[in-house]
Design a protein around this motif. Structure first.
Motif, PDB file in Angstrom:
ATOM      1  N   UNK A  87       0.823  -1.211   0.000  1.00 23.59           N
ATOM      2  CA  UNK A  87       0.000   0.000   0.000  1.00 23.59           C
ATOM      3  C   UNK A  87       0.852   1.253   0.000  1.00 23.59           C
ATOM      4  N   UNK A  88       1.887   1.250   0.861  1.00 21.48           N
ATOM      5  CA  UNK A  88       2.677   2.462   1.047  1.00 21.48           C
ATOM      6  C   UNK A  88       3.411   2.855  -0.226  1.00 21.48           C
ATOM      7  N   UNK A  89       4.048   1.886  -0.858  1.00 25.58           N
ATOM      8  CA  UNK A  89       4.915   2.237  -1.976  1.00 25.58           C
ATOM      9  C   UNK A  89       4.139   2.544  -3.249  1.00 25.58           C
ATOM     10  N   UNK A  90       3.430   1.552  -3.843  1.00 28.00           N
ATOM     11  CA  UNK A  90       2.777   1.873  -5.121  1.00 28.00           C
ATOM     12  C   UNK A  90       1.503   2.713  -4.967  1.00 28.00           C
ATOM     13  N   UNK A  91       0.647   2.383  -3.978  1.00 32.71           N
ATOM     14  CA  UNK A  91      -0.679   3.006  -3.926  1.00 32.71           C
ATOM     15  C   UNK A  91      -0.614   4.457  -3.475  1.00 32.71           C
ATOM     16  N   UNK A  92      -0.034   4.705  -2.324  1.00 31.64           N
ATOM     17  CA  UNK A  92      -0.024   6.065  -1.784  1.00 31.64           C
ATOM     18  C   UNK A  92       1.029   6.944  -2.437  1.00 31.64           C
ATOM     19  N   UNK A  93       2.057   6.336  -3.001  1.00 29.18           N
ATOM     20  CA  UNK A  93       3.133   7.139  -3.580  1.00 29.18           C
ATOM     21  C   UNK A  93       2.709   7.855  -4.853  1.00 29.18           C
ATOM     22  N   UNK A  94       1.617   7.425  -5.471  1.00 25.58           N
ATOM     23  CA  UNK A  94       1.241   8.055  -6.742  1.00 25.58           C
ATOM     24  C   UNK A  94       0.853   9.513  -6.545  1.00 25.58           C
ATOM     25  N   UNK A  95       0.490   9.890  -5.335  1.00 26.72           N
ATOM     26  CA  UNK A  95       0.194  11.296  -5.052  1.00 26.72           C
ATOM     27  C   UNK A  95       1.019  11.822  -3.877  1.00 26.72           C
ATOM     28  N   UNK A  96       2.128  11.130  -3.563  1.00 22.75           N
ATOM     29  CA  UNK A  96       3.066  11.634  -2.577  1.00 22.75           C
ATOM     30  C   UNK A  96       2.552  11.691  -1.156  1.00 22.75           C
ATOM     31  N   UNK A  97       1.743  10.717  -0.754  1.00 24.92           N
ATOM     32  CA  UNK A  97       1.187  10.748   0.611  1.00 24.92           C
ATOM     33  C   UNK A  97       1.482   9.445   1.356  1.00 24.92           C
ATOM     34  N   UNK A  98       2.633   8.818   1.087  1.00 24.07           N
ATOM     35  CA  UNK A  98       2.914   7.534   1.735  1.00 24.07           C
ATOM     36  C   UNK A  98       3.118   7.677   3.241  1.00 24.07           C
ATOM     37  N   UNK A  99       3.483   8.873   3.720  1.00 22.62           N
ATOM     38  CA  UNK A  99       3.656   9.057   5.167  1.00 22.62           C
ATOM     39  C   UNK A  99       2.336   8.991   5.923  1.00 22.62           C
ATOM     40  N   UNK A 100       1.218   9.032   5.187  1.00 22.45           N
ATOM     41  CA  UNK A 100      -0.085   8.982   5.856  1.00 22.45           C
ATOM     42  C   UNK A 100      -0.347   7.631   6.502  1.00 22.45           C
ATOM     43  N   UNK A 101       0.417   6.615   6.113  1.00 24.39           N
ATOM     44  CA  UNK A 101       0.268   5.273   6.680  1.00 24.39           C
ATOM     45  C   UNK A 101       1.551   4.934   7.421  1.00 24.39           C
ATOM     46  N   UNK A 102       1.442   4.661   8.710  1.00 25.17           N
ATOM     47  CA  UNK A 102       2.598   4.327   9.532  1.00 25.17           C
ATOM     48  C   UNK A 102       2.440   2.926  10.107  1.00 25.17           C
ATOM     49  N   UNK A 103       3.534   2.193  10.158  1.00 22.33           N
ATOM     50  CA  UNK A 103       3.519   0.814  10.634  1.00 22.33           C
ATOM     51  C   UNK A 103       4.083   0.723  12.042  1.00 22.33           C
ATOM     52  N   UNK A 104       3.336   0.132  12.941  1.00 19.58           N
ATOM     53  CA  UNK A 104       3.870  -0.251  14.253  1.00 19.58           C
ATOM     54  C   UNK A 104       3.556  -1.721  14.445  1.00 19.58           C
TER      55      UNK A 104
END
Length: 751
Positions: free
Chosen positions: A475-492
């Motif tokens: 999700x983080x790399x291909x999906x959210x990166x298309x609009x530059x918002x990958x930081x919106x998802x954080x993994x713990x």
């Protein structure tokens, strides 16, 4: 297990090679030798005359508990000056009152001035009383304490240093708690520029430096420094934007602005940090924490040793990634960027995510298979949790379909105008939908939750710290990166990180736990000031009425219990009308449950009707989460409603009947989030409700209830557009009048 007096304790096998400090808080539970430094602000009262007896008693209790666990405890204490000041003031007042009475011959005393008391004299007068107090308190726990007074010279003279070291080791060997203090009655002022010149040099100019020197000298595992602040802040506590530093690393001093020292004592926070870094360099772990806060002082020492996030932990090992606080800030910033995207851009992210689930199906299923095999081999999960953990091709297809439904209907979710009012001429008010904010979604053995909640994330402008590494990477790399918002998802991915996040009430706006009732209860307990949306239990009922259809009963019960017994919306208690006992319909129900290998537990009334009954249920409030259920007998629909209200969890409850009047009574009177007529409990689901997906099911009565989709993740804000309007214009003699006219809403996009 040993017993001293009436206090049992367990001797713990604690051992560790000294020379390197602990890298993480979780390792502190292995500390064998511990020094607790009590600052003047912790030991003394607010008036600086006398001791804070309640705090001191609590500290002694905690130290005793750790000592009785087999640890070696030492205390470096302040307080002699304050205790002596109290005694000397009392003596001076008594002496002055006698002289004044003799001189004036009057019984009424005038105001008497008390001279400034010299600190060394106060220390000399207070040492014996302070020690006597410690001895009396430790005696309550069958522990002996011994006093040691030291000066800087005791560490510089090799013979005295060896003597001190030998004395302390002998006391520890005999299970005695050494109580150490600088001999303030004779201590000389510290030599200038002699502090912290190397590993082997630290001048004992206050109890902070004494504690650090002692900790290194005695090869201590942990030094706990208690003061009157929560820990080390990046700027003086109380100043704007001051943030508590969770972990402090050598070299970070430049990022900290120190304030003034404590109201009492010789050292300030800067002295504590220098002493802590010196001890850390010598191989001792250090925590600086608050020993005066009434809510935490009663367990601050034991919490630190248990590895809980208390105060500031000094570590030489920097983590590879960001802290949870930084992750929360990144999620906050990423979520605001998401909310600012155009609806088509958010929909594009969700469509892309649905395609990724389909395209990488084989990789996802293979990773899930490995997870299942590992869990089975290690025996870590119960069977219901293993079933929840399992993914299938059909599940992934359903997820992808649900995500596309979300994307298709996401054009006007954020920023939708739901009310327009003309307050006055040229003064218009709008109420528009906005995201709640940062969501913390915690799920247990539910890998399908991640794509669902991430589908809502771009739509509602929300963000989540999820627990599944593979799906997070996809999700983080291909999906959210298309609009530059990958930081919106954080993994713990650790319990400690989740517990830390539950305290971030300034960064997390809502917590949604998905999993067992125990998980939900634990999260509700851990959350500090953050609302938790969810249900602690899923005790769902099906009531079979006298007018129930034979064809419908077995189908609905089978689906409710057997289709997915681990789900929170599965049937747990089956209520049967008394008139149906010993009828062909009742026999069909029992036969069907036996064929499906459902274990039956008899309720008290049902058991009373049977000669040989199944095992009687231990509790009517049981969520089995497996092929088990309880059967109970009721006399009427009214009694069924009362049973549900008494033993249910307000999740989902069903009536099976052909009598419309009885059904409507049930629908109107059962106070649950979902109430069904002639339908399976398993329909209580966001996807089946047409919400596209769900982030949880809520049984609370505030904000959202039942399966929660997009509407449950939105709140509103008010937009007021005016033109030089002020309230005074609307006063009794003002020039303007309120109109409060309702205005038509903009037409929604229904494509």
């Amino acid at each position: 297990v040993r017993c001293w007096s009436n206090i049992p304790f367990i001797t713990m096998p604690l051992s560790r090679a000294h020379g390197k400090s602990f890298a993480h808080r979780s390792e502190l539970k292995h500390a064998k030798r511990i020094v607790v430094k009590l600052g003047s602000a912790v030991v003394t009262r607010g008036d600086e005359c006398g001791l804070a007896l309640g705090r001191l008693a609590s500290i002694v209790e905690q130290v005793s508990m750790l000592q009785n666990q087999g640890r070696e405890m030492m205390i470096v204490t302040s307080g002699a000056v304050a205790f002596g000041k109290q005694r000397l003031r009392h003596e001076i007042l008594l002496s002055q009152s006698v002289r004044q009475a003799l001189h004036s011959g009057q019984s009424q005393l005038k105001d008497m001035a008390i001279p400034v008391l010299e600190a060394r004299a106060c220390a000399a007068a207070g040492q014996s009383g302070l020690m006597a107090l410690y001895e009396a308190m430790f005696t309550q726990y069958s522990i002996c304490a011994a006093q040691i007074l030291v000066t800087n010279l005791d560490f510089h003279d090799e013979q005295k240093r060896r003597n001190l070291n030998g004395t302390l080791h002998e006391l520890l060997r005999m299970n005695i708690v050494p109580i150490i203090n600088t001999n303030d009655a004779v201590v000389p002022p510290p030599e200038p520029n002699s502090d912290l010149q190397g590993v082997n040099v630290i001048s004992v100019k206050d109890n902070d430096s004494l504690a650090a020197r002692l900790a290194v000298e005695m090869k201590t595992d942990l030094l706990i420094v208690l003061s009157d602040v929560e820990g080390l802040f990046d700027s003086p506590p109380g100043s704007d934007d001051a943030k508590l530093i969770d972990i402090f690393y050598p070299g970070d001093q430049q990022s900290v602005t120190f304030g003034t020292k404590s109201r009492v004592g010789m050292g300030g926070m800067e002295a504590k940090v220098k002493a802590a870094l010196w001890a850390l360099q010598g191989g001792t772990s250090v925590v600086i924490a608050n020993g005066t806060h009434p809510k935490i002082s009663g367990h601050v020492i034991t919490d630190i040793v248990e590895g809980k996030k208390v105060g500031t932990f000094f570590s030489e090992v920097k983590p590879a990634g960001p802290t949870v606080e930084q992750q929360g800030e990144m999620a906050r910033a990423g979520g605001r960027t998401l909310a600012a995207l155009q609806p088509k851009q958010r929909a594009e992210i969700i469509y892309h995510l649905a395609d990724l689930l389909t395209d990488q199906r084989e990789e996802i299923l293979l990773a899930n298979k490995k997870d299942l095999e590992e869990a089975e081999n290690k025996g870590r999960l119960a069977l219901p949790l293993l079933k929840r953990l399992s993914l299938s091709t059909s599940k992934l297809n359903s997820l992808a379909i649900g995500l596309r439904q979300i994307a298709a209907s996401s054009q006007d979710s954020v920023g939708r105008v739901i009310r327009r009012t003309r307050i006055a001429k040229d003064l218009d008010l709008e109420q528009v939908t906005v995201p709640i904010g940062v969501l913390l979604v915690i799920f247990e053995s539910r890998p399908d939750c991640l794509p669902q909640v991430l589908g809502w994330s771009p739509r509602a402008g929300e963000q989540f710290p999820p627990l599944d590494l593979l799906l997070h990477r996809i999700i983080e790399s291909p999906a959210l990166s298309i609009h530059g918002v990958k930081d919106a998802v954080q993994l713990v991915n650790t319990r400690e990180e989740v517990e830390d996040l539950c305290r971030l009430d300034k960064l997390i706006d809502l917590i949604i736990p998905r999993g067992s009732s125990q998980l939900v209860r634990n999260i509700q307990k851990a959350a500090k000031g953050i609302p938790v949306m969810g249900h602690s239990e899923g005790i769902c009922h099906v009531y079979v009425d006298t007018d129930a259809s034979v064809e419908k009963v077995t189908r609905i019960i089978r689906d409710s219990k057997c289709e997915y017994p681990a789900a929170c919306n599965a049937l747990e208690t089956l209520l049967i009308h008394r008139d149906l006992l010993r009828t062909p319909l009742f026999d069909q129900i029992i036969d069907m449950l036996r064929v499906e290998q459902v274990k039956i537990h008899a309720g008290p009334r049902f058991a009373s009707y049977l000669t040989f009954s199944p095992s009687e249920v231990k509790s009517l409030r049981t969520e089995y989460g497996d092929l088990e259920c309880c059967i109970e007998v009721v006399d009427s629909v009214q009694e069924a409603v009362e049973h549900i209200h008494k033993y249910g969890s307000s999740h989902t409850d069903v009536i099976i009947t052909e009598n419309e009047k009885t059904a409507e009574f049930f629908l109107q009177h059962v106070d649950s989030a979902c109430v069904f007529w002639n339908a399976s409990t398993r329909f209580s689901d966001g996807y089946r409700f047409g919400l596209g997906a769900e982030v949880g099911i809520s049984t609370s009565r505030i904000h959202a209830r039942g399966p929660v989709g997009i509407e449950g993740l939105l709140t509103t804000k008010w937009l007021l557009r005016g033109d030089n309007h002020v309230v005074s214009d609307f006063s009794e003699h003002g020039s303007m009048k309120y109109l409060h006219e309702s205005l038509p809403l903009p037409q929604r996009n229904t494509n």
